[in-house]
Design a protein around this motif. Structure first.
Motif, PDB file in Angstrom:
ATOM      1  N   ASN A 333      35.970   6.053  74.748  1.00  0.00           N
ATOM      2  CA  ASN A 333      34.957   5.554  74.779  1.00  0.00           C
ATOM      3  C   ASN A 333      34.004   4.524  75.822  1.00  0.00           C
ATOM      4  O   ASN A 333      33.086   4.042  75.522  1.00  0.00           O
ATOM      5  N   THR A 339      30.794   8.287  81.776  1.00  0.00           N
ATOM      6  CA  THR A 339      29.851   8.012  81.208  1.00  0.00           C
ATOM      7  C   THR A 339      29.095   8.220  82.753  1.00  0.00           C
ATOM      8  O   THR A 339      28.278   7.342  82.681  1.00  0.00           O
ATOM      9  N   THR A 412      22.415   7.528  80.144  1.00  0.00           N
ATOM     10  CA  THR A 412      23.664   6.710  80.443  1.00  0.00           C
ATOM     11  C   THR A 412      24.900   6.294  80.013  1.00  0.00           C
ATOM     12  O   THR A 412      26.064   5.787  80.130  1.00  0.00           O
ATOM     13  N   LYS A 413      25.005   6.749  78.411  1.00  0.00           N
ATOM     14  CA  LYS A 413      26.119   6.708  77.276  1.00  0.00           C
ATOM     15  C   LYS A 413      26.424   7.726  77.234  1.00  0.00           C
ATOM     16  O   LYS A 413      27.553   7.749  75.707  1.00  0.00           O
ATOM     17  N   ASN A 415      28.791  10.308  76.825  1.00  0.00           N
ATOM     18  CA  ASN A 415      30.360  10.592  77.323  1.00  0.00           C
ATOM     19  C   ASN A 415      30.564  12.304  77.243  1.00  0.00           C
ATOM     20  O   ASN A 415      30.572  13.220  76.786  1.00  0.00           O
TER      21      ASN A 415
END
Length: 597
Positions: A333, A339, A412-413, A415
């Motif tokens: 994460n 990412t 951008t986050k 995953n």
């Protein structure tokens, strides 16, 4: 429209009117029982379209697009009861023994459907009109944007929408009345769900009509509209937004915030409300289409969590991570390598690359695919915060494609280890897109089967499709395989957490901790999942229960048939019958296996 946004709009494609019973081949006498059954199905389908015009519209029947029934009233519930009882009685008066094998299957499915619907109407579920999922206010927001099931192609289409939303204030008043009756009976939502729902409603409150999601159709008038029609409709839509929609959304939000929230529950599941145990058992039966007890499903969940955790431990070692599993989840994460995206388009293009990768391999597992078009789109901003990746089926006439919606709050986050490949197999191809499209394209089925949606079948099939990844050219990256195992773990955890919350006294915090300890999920994601199980109790059980049944059937027939087992024929047979209760599916597939021998 996503399957979690509005369950009633999960099915599709009605004709413009009641169909005639199919004529027998020339030279053969009609089967009287079969004709009676066909007429019953046709009449029911037409009656249901009038009772549920939003559902009818999603199924391609636009005759009632100006209607929004007040389904929050006692009179409406009584109307449903009369409809289901009448058709159940008519069905039981038909001699099942005189029907063909396929008609017997339809008879059994219809009988199950009528009895299940009647059972649900005996419960006090109406005291909980909506939450952050399965919400008419959210559905109207999706429809009113102009790019969903509600058509905006003609002037009449535009006027139909004005008439429909003109009925929204009355619907909202009745929903508030039901909430208040629930407050008196202590049948109320958990506080956390109210806190999620209020911002959804407030998102539609604006002083500038042109900034409203409902202004979308005005911003995209068809080119053939006259100047006079455009001018009239522009004024009418601005007035509807300012006088019907915005005040109603504000009223609902204010009611929930100021009057309902103080009396909402601090507890979580259904077991904490009067009659809640019966409500939850009904939801479990409805969603799994089985009579398995919540405790039995809970034990299955525990066993599956243990099995999948062992596989995750092995993969963790394979990629060289030496810490414990929770630390590995934190690594997945938090490491920037996972990412890589900078924009929503990059995320959507990554899913399109997955589609291109599996396309050449689909013929290995399926002898035919759907005719329906398919698209990948970003989820609308107003609902993206609470929406999962989801599929919305298209219409049989091709005017609306099947759509895979991807919520992207911050590219951008996003995953890549969160099972992108397995999500695509499940929500898109060959999961929901194949199953739902092929079902509605099968005109040999009666309409109530062509457009049926039983969660254990539909979600079970989609989860089963995740297991087809290797033969379709996916999961070559070990981190995508980890993502796929994470997705399977997620569905196993749901068996434990959904039942734990709603029947075993598990708290919201305990459920969040349990998810985070067993899968690579962030605290906000785990929180959203747990709140989904509170808003849609039992729904999350359908996935694993259905998939395990399909896997059980496949293993049985591989053993029985040996070299005669044909994977493509197995898949084709499952999809040919459409969505149905699992017990009926098993009888159908057992008969198929006998024919293969």
């Amino acid at each position: 429209m996503g399957k979690l946004v509005f369950v009633l709009l999960a099915a599709l494609a009605l004709s413009a009117g009641p169909a005639a019973a199919q004529a027998p081949p020339a030279g053969r006498s009609p089967n009287p029982a079969g004709v009676l059954l066909a007429n019953l199905f046709n009449n029911y389908w037409d009656d249901r379209a009038r009772l549920f015009p939003l559902l009818a519209m999603a199924q391609g029947d636009n005759r009632y697009n100006d209607r929004l029934p007040n389904d929050q009233t006692r009179a409406f519930r009584q109307q449903q009861q009369r409809l289901y009882r009448r058709y159940l009685n008519d069905l039981l008066n038909i001699d099942r023994a005189r029907l063909s094998a396929e008609d017997k299957l339809s008879y059994d499915i219809f009988q199950y459907d009528m009895r299940t619907r009647l059972d649900g109407l005996r419960l006090d579920l109406w005291m909980l009109p909506f939450a952050q999922f399965n919400s008419v206010p959210s559905v109207l927001g999706v429809l009113g944007g102009g790019s969903s099931a509600q058509p905006f192609r003609t002037v009449r289409d535009y006027d139909n929408w004005l008439a429909r939303v003109g009925r929204f204030p009355v619907w909202a008043d009745s929903a508030i009345a039901n909430f208040r009756l629930g407050m008196k009976a202590a049948v109320v939502l958990p506080r956390v769900l109210v806190l999620r729902t209020v911002p959804q409603l407030q998102a539609f409150v604006t002083s500038d009509a042109t900034k409203s999601p409902f202004y979308g159709p005005v911003a995209r008038f068809p080119a053939d509209f006259s100047a006079a029609d455009k001018a009239r409709l522009t004024v009418a839509y601005q007035e509807a937004i300012q006088t019907d929609l915005v005040p109603t959304y504000r009223k609902l939000a204010d009611f929930l915030q100021t009057e309902y929230l103080p009396q909402a529950r601090t507890s979580t599941g259904f077991s904490d409300v009067p009659g809640g145990a019966d409500m939850y058992r009904y939801q479990v039966r409805l969603m799994t289409t089985t009579d398995r007890s919540p405790d039995a499903i809970y034990q299955t969940g525990l066993a599956e969590v243990k099995r999948i955790r062992t596989e995750l431990e092995a993969l963790k070692k394979r990629v060289g991570f030496r810490g414990p599993l929770p630390a590995f989840f934190t690594y997945l994460n938090s490491n920037p390598r996972f990412t890589p995206y900078q924009s929503p388009d990059e995320v959507l293009n990554a899913f399109r690359a997955i589609q291109n990768k599996i396309a050449p391999n689909l013929a290995k597992a399926f002898s035919r695919g759907p005719r329906a078009a398919f698209e990948i789109r970003q989820t609308e901003a107003f609902r993206a915060a609470t929406a999962p990746p989801e599929y919305s089926r298209g219409t049989p006439d091709g005017t609306r494609p099947g759509i895979f919606y991807v919520p992207i709050l911050d590219a951008t986050k996003f995953n890549v280890t969160q099972g992108m490949e397995s999500i695509f197999l499940h929500e898109a191809i060959p999961g929901h897109h194949y199953q739902l499209s092929l079902q509605q394209e099968n005109t040999s089925l009666p309409k109530f089967r062509r457009f049926a949606s039983y969660p254990a079948f539909s979600e079970g099939w989609a989860l089963y499709c995740e297991s087809l990844g290797p033969e379709l050219g996916l999961f070559k990256d070990p981190y995508q395989r980890i993502g796929a195992l994470g997705d399977e773990m997620h569905r196993a955890l749901r068996l434990v957490v959904d039942i734990g919350l709603n029947a075993k006294g598990m708290t919201r915090e305990q459920a969040i901790d349990y998810l985070m300890a067993n899968e690579p999920i962030s605290e906000p994601e785990a929180t959203a999942e747990v709140e989904r199980y509170l808003a849609l109790p039992g729904q999350a059980l359908a996935y694993k229960v259905g998939a395990m049944k399909i896997q059980e059937l496949r293993a049985r027939y591989e053993k029985q048939l040996g070299d005669k087992f044909d994977e493509r024929a197995f898949h084709d047979e499952i999809l040919a019958g459409g969505s149905m209760p699992l017990a009926v599916l098993e009888r159908r597939m057992d008969a198929w296996a006998v024919r293969q021998r």
